[in-house]
Design a protein around this motif. Structure first.
Motif, short mmCIF file in Angstrom:
data_model
loop_
_atom_site.label_atom_id
_atom_site.label_comp_id
_atom_site.label_asym_id
_atom_site.label_seq_id
_atom_site.Cartn_x
_atom_site.Cartn_y
_atom_site.Cartn_z
N PRO A 181 0.81 -1.28 0.01
CA PRO A 181 -0.03 0.07 0.12
C PRO A 181 0.85 1.46 -0.10
CG PRO A 181 -0.66 -1.46 1.44
CD PRO A 181 0.50 -2.04 1.30
N LEU A 182 2.12 1.26 0.41
CA LEU A 182 2.91 2.54 0.51
C LEU A 182 3.51 2.80 -1.03
CD1 LEU A 182 5.06 1.89 3.41
CD2 LEU A 182 3.13 3.09 3.22
N ARG A 183 3.11 2.05 -2.08
CA ARG A 183 3.79 2.16 -3.49
C ARG A 183 3.44 3.52 -3.73
NH1 ARG A 183 2.60 -0.83 -9.08
NH2 ARG A 183 3.18 0.64 -10.27
N GLY A 184 2.21 4.28 -3.55
CA GLY A 184 1.81 5.39 -4.00
C GLY A 184 2.64 6.48 -3.36
N LEU A 185 2.89 6.38 -2.20
CA LEU A 185 3.99 7.28 -1.33
C LEU A 185 5.40 7.19 -1.93
CD1 LEU A 185 2.83 6.83 2.38
CD2 LEU A 185 2.16 8.61 0.72
N ILE A 186 5.82 5.94 -2.22
CA ILE A 186 7.01 5.89 -3.02
C ILE A 186 7.06 6.55 -4.17
CG2 ILE A 186 8.84 4.37 -3.68
CD1 ILE A 186 7.80 2.18 -1.54
N GLU A 187 6.19 6.25 -4.99
CA GLU A 187 6.09 7.20 -6.34
C GLU A 187 6.18 8.55 -6.32
OE1 GLU A 187 2.53 5.61 -8.04
OE2 GLU A 187 3.52 3.49 -8.72
N GLN A 188 5.40 9.21 -5.23
CA GLN A 188 5.67 10.74 -5.21
C GLN A 188 6.94 11.04 -4.61
OE1 GLN A 188 2.52 12.04 -2.55
NE2 GLN A 188 0.99 10.80 -3.10
N ALA A 205 18.37 4.16 -1.50
CA ALA A 205 17.88 3.91 -0.22
C ALA A 205 16.58 3.10 -0.37
CB ALA A 205 17.15 5.35 0.23
N LEU A 206 15.87 2.80 -1.44
CA LEU A 206 14.92 1.90 -1.40
C LEU A 206 15.57 0.44 -1.56
CD1 LEU A 206 12.80 3.87 -4.14
CD2 LEU A 206 12.07 3.05 -1.55
N ALA A 207 16.65 0.39 -2.39
CA ALA A 207 17.22 -1.04 -2.34
C ALA A 207 17.69 -1.70 -1.03
CB ALA A 207 18.37 -0.85 -3.40
N PHE A 208 18.40 -0.76 -0.24
CA PHE A 208 18.88 -1.21 0.85
C PHE A 208 17.86 -1.15 1.98
CE2 PHE A 208 22.61 0.13 -1.40
CZ PHE A 208 23.18 -0.90 -1.51
N SER A 209 16.90 -0.42 1.86
CA SER A 209 15.85 -0.44 2.87
C SER A 209 14.97 -1.79 2.65
CB SER A 209 14.69 0.73 2.80
OG SER A 209 15.30 1.74 2.96
N GLY A 210 14.93 -2.31 1.60
CA GLY A 210 14.02 -3.54 1.36
C GLY A 210 15.08 -4.40 1.84
N ALA A 211 16.43 -4.58 1.63
CA ALA A 211 17.07 -5.60 2.03
C ALA A 211 17.12 -5.54 3.40
CB ALA A 211 18.44 -5.36 1.67
N ALA A 212 17.18 -4.51 4.18
CA ALA A 212 17.24 -4.42 5.64
C ALA A 212 16.04 -5.11 6.18
CB ALA A 212 17.47 -2.97 6.05
N LEU A 213 14.74 -4.49 5.80
CA LEU A 213 13.50 -4.96 5.96
C LEU A 213 13.38 -6.54 6.29
CD1 LEU A 213 10.56 -4.45 6.98
CD2 LEU A 213 10.10 -4.44 4.45
N ALA A 230 10.32 -4.83 -7.44
CA ALA A 230 9.06 -5.31 -8.09
C ALA A 230 7.65 -4.34 -7.78
CB ALA A 230 8.73 -6.66 -7.80
N LEU A 231 7.66 -3.83 -6.60
CA LEU A 231 6.81 -2.99 -6.28
C LEU A 231 6.47 -1.67 -7.28
CD1 LEU A 231 7.06 -2.67 -2.40
CD2 LEU A 231 5.25 -3.70 -3.79
N LEU A 232 7.59 -1.21 -7.59
CA LEU A 232 7.82 -0.08 -8.55
C LEU A 232 7.75 -0.33 -10.23
CD1 LEU A 232 10.45 2.07 -6.71
CD2 LEU A 232 8.22 2.25 -6.61
N ALA A 233 7.66 -1.53 -10.55
CA ALA A 233 7.94 -2.12 -12.06
C ALA A 233 6.52 -1.42 -12.61
CB ALA A 233 8.05 -3.75 -11.86
N ALA A 238 10.29 3.94 -13.17
CA ALA A 238 11.11 2.96 -12.95
C ALA A 238 12.22 2.63 -13.75
CB ALA A 238 10.18 1.62 -12.78
N ASN A 239 11.76 2.96 -15.02
CA ASN A 239 12.91 2.91 -16.17
C ASN A 239 13.97 3.83 -16.06
OD1 ASN A 239 13.48 1.58 -18.60
ND2 ASN A 239 13.19 3.44 -19.56
#
Length: 537
Positions: A181-188, A205-213, A230-233, A238-239
């Motif tokens: 559900p946080l995808r919209g906030l990440i896109e903003q 930040a997103l890559a290593f936050s996902g790894a840490a989570l 994949a959340l942002l695909a 994304a591209n």
């Protein structure tokens, strides 16, 4: 000083590999084995660099991943079938060698053989993605199939590693789904980052936050980076984000390839065993091809997907390292697999770079494996009243499409291999059809007799040359225009009778012409100045 020396060695080895038409990573592997024998260099730790590179790589894969692809039989069924066959063959080889009396296998029991065979059943995600990127085929249909199979293999490896260590995911692991559900906030957030260094920082930040989570809930961190990607695909940024991180990822992966060779210097037993394992690997493209053809994939797509997966995996080293640490197998198998992995990379890159030519040579034989039924992505194409085709609907291709459509009307059609990009163009009302321009079968499926102009707006020069030669081989007699980035690329295209546009050199001229035309239309163009007199030379 030692780190600087290693970087110089890597640069020289990469240039040498590139000179003999091999990927630079082959040179990095050789340097890794070399520095492993040097007292002053063997202790340099590349683990942090390697971890950063692999995390960014998986995040980048996630940005281009279509989750629905993983649920299709030509991905999940082929993945499980190939792994079962590979494990069976390797176990059979080890049993035969043990019965023959080879000391290396004396005392080895079934669980140990299964562990080794399981580690060898994977293909390298890092290597396959690098080669597909260099060939400009990451978004092709066979590239997407290969990525889907690799992702499933990675998931299976993570499950096995969890079972091997006895470490189960935390009861809180399911909470990672709350990130959806946080995808919209990440896109903003990404939109606010613009196009510069803030976008790159956001990607890290997103890559290593996902790894840490994922690490925090007992799951493998690399899968967390893949998950966040994949959340942002399919999202518009994304591209752009993937391209912004590309150079950082490529540099950080240098540490991964250097570290492989540091597992130790192989002895004669290791060389022989690695050679035998490489011979087993030679059949892998044909196994993949037979299974993919059974799932209604065409022969060419199946063959090229199999070539992309014709290597051993870095995950195998992780599996064997953990098994060795647990006392399941001896440490010498780490050196054997590192050597087999390196040989498979060299062999795989040399073969895959010639994949299309090998397929053409074997086409009369390989086509017999095809089924008459085809997947929807590979069904015959009726382009309608088409006179102009634009191949590659990225930013350059879209601009060309819009200009030609405005000039000539509905006789222009685009061809795009990325499903996400294709959907965006269809939503915008453009006439775009799916297809891989470098796929010979596309031109068999597509009626091109009425096409008088092909615009090649492809991002990879090697792919552009391949498409041009393919069109000529198919007796296409119309005009071809193509984008290039450097003068030597322009020369190569002109030798093939292609109208070449040097994007970097001519972009400024096109920009100035656009400004002048616009100002003329608005009657705001300043008075023309007479040319300044020039002194005679």
């Amino acid at each position: 000083m030692s780190k600087a020396l290693i970087l110089v060695y890597a640069l020289m080895a990469g240039l040498l590999a590139n000179r003999i038409t091999l990927p630079p990573l082959i040179g990095y592997l050789a340097v890794g084995f070399f520095i492993g024998t040097q007292p002053g260099l063997a202790d340099v730790d590349f683990q942090l660099l390697s971890d950063l590179g692999v995390t960014l790589l998986l995040f980048g894969i996630g940005l281009k991943l279509d989750i629905r692809l993983l649920l299709r039989p030509h991905v999940w069924a082929v993945t499980l079938g190939q792994m079962a066959l590979s494990i069976s063959l390797v176990v059979a080889l080890l049993v035969v060698l043990k019965l023959w009396g080879w000391a290396l296998l004396a005392g080895m029991q079934a669980p140990q053989m299964l562990t080794i065979a399981f580690a060898l059943s994977f293909s390298s995600t890092v290597f396959a993605v690098k080669v597909l990127e260099q060939q400009g085929e990451l978004a092709s249909f066979h590239g997407r199939i290969a990525i889907g199979i690799l992702v499933l293999q990675d998931i299976i490896a993570v499950i096995y590693l969890s079972a091997l260590t006895g470490k189960l995911p935390s009861p809180w692991a399911a909470l990672v789904l709350l990130a959806i559900p946080l995808r919209g906030l990440i896109e903003q957030l990404l939109r606010r980052c613009g196009h510069g260094e803030l976008l790159v920082l956001a990607g890290f930040a997103l890559a290593f936050s996902g790894a840490a989570l994922f690490d925090s809930v007992g799951l493998k961190g690399d899968l967390g980076a893949l998950y966040f990607g994949a959340l942002l695909a399919g999202y518009g940024k994304a591209n752009e984000l993937s391209k912004a991180l590309l150079q950082f990822k490529d540099f950080l992966l240098l540490g991964f390839f250097l570290s492989i060779g540091q597992n130790g210097l192989p002895d004669s037993n290791a060389w022989v065993m690695a050679g035998l394992l490489t011979v087993v690997l030679l059949g892998r493209p044909l196994w993949y091809m037979a299974m993919l053809c059974a799932c209604r994939v065409t022969a060419r797509t199946s063959f090229l997907a199999g070539l992309s997966l014709n290597n051993y995996s870095e995950f195998g080293l992780i599996v064997l390292a953990m098994a060795s640490g647990s006392g399941v197998i001896g440490g010498e198998w780490l050196v054997i697999l590192a050597l087999a992995l390196s040989i498979s990379f060299v062999m795989g890159s040399a073969i895959e770079m010639r994949g299309n030519r090998i397929y053409q040579a074997l086409y009369p034989l390989l086509r017999r494996l095809e089924r008459r039924e085809r997947l929807p992505e590979q069904a015959p194409i009726d382009p309608g009243n088409v006179r102009i085709l634009v191949l590659g609907m990225g930013r350059v291709g879209t601009g060309a499409y819009e200009y030609l459509h405005e000039l000539y009307g509905n006789v222009v059609t685009g061809i795009e291999e990325s499903p996400a990009t294709l959907r965006r163009h269809l939503d915008a009302g453009r006439h775009v059809i799916p297809g891989d321009a470098s796929d010979k079968e596309l031109w068999v499926r597509l009626c091109k007799k009425q096409v008088s102009l092909m615009i090649l707006a492809l991002s990879n020069h090697k792919e552009t040359l391949r498409v041009v030669r393919l069109l000529r081989d198919q007796n296409y007699t119309g005009a071809i225009g193509a984008v290039a980035k450097y003068p030597d690329e322009v020369d190569e295209l002109r030798e093939l009778n292609v109208v070449a546009f040097n994007f970097y050199a001519e972009a400024g001229k096109g920009f100035a012409e656009h400004v002048v035309e616009r100002l003329e239309a608005l009657d705001q163009l300043p008075d023309k100045f007479s040319p300044e007199p020039r002194e005679p030379a």
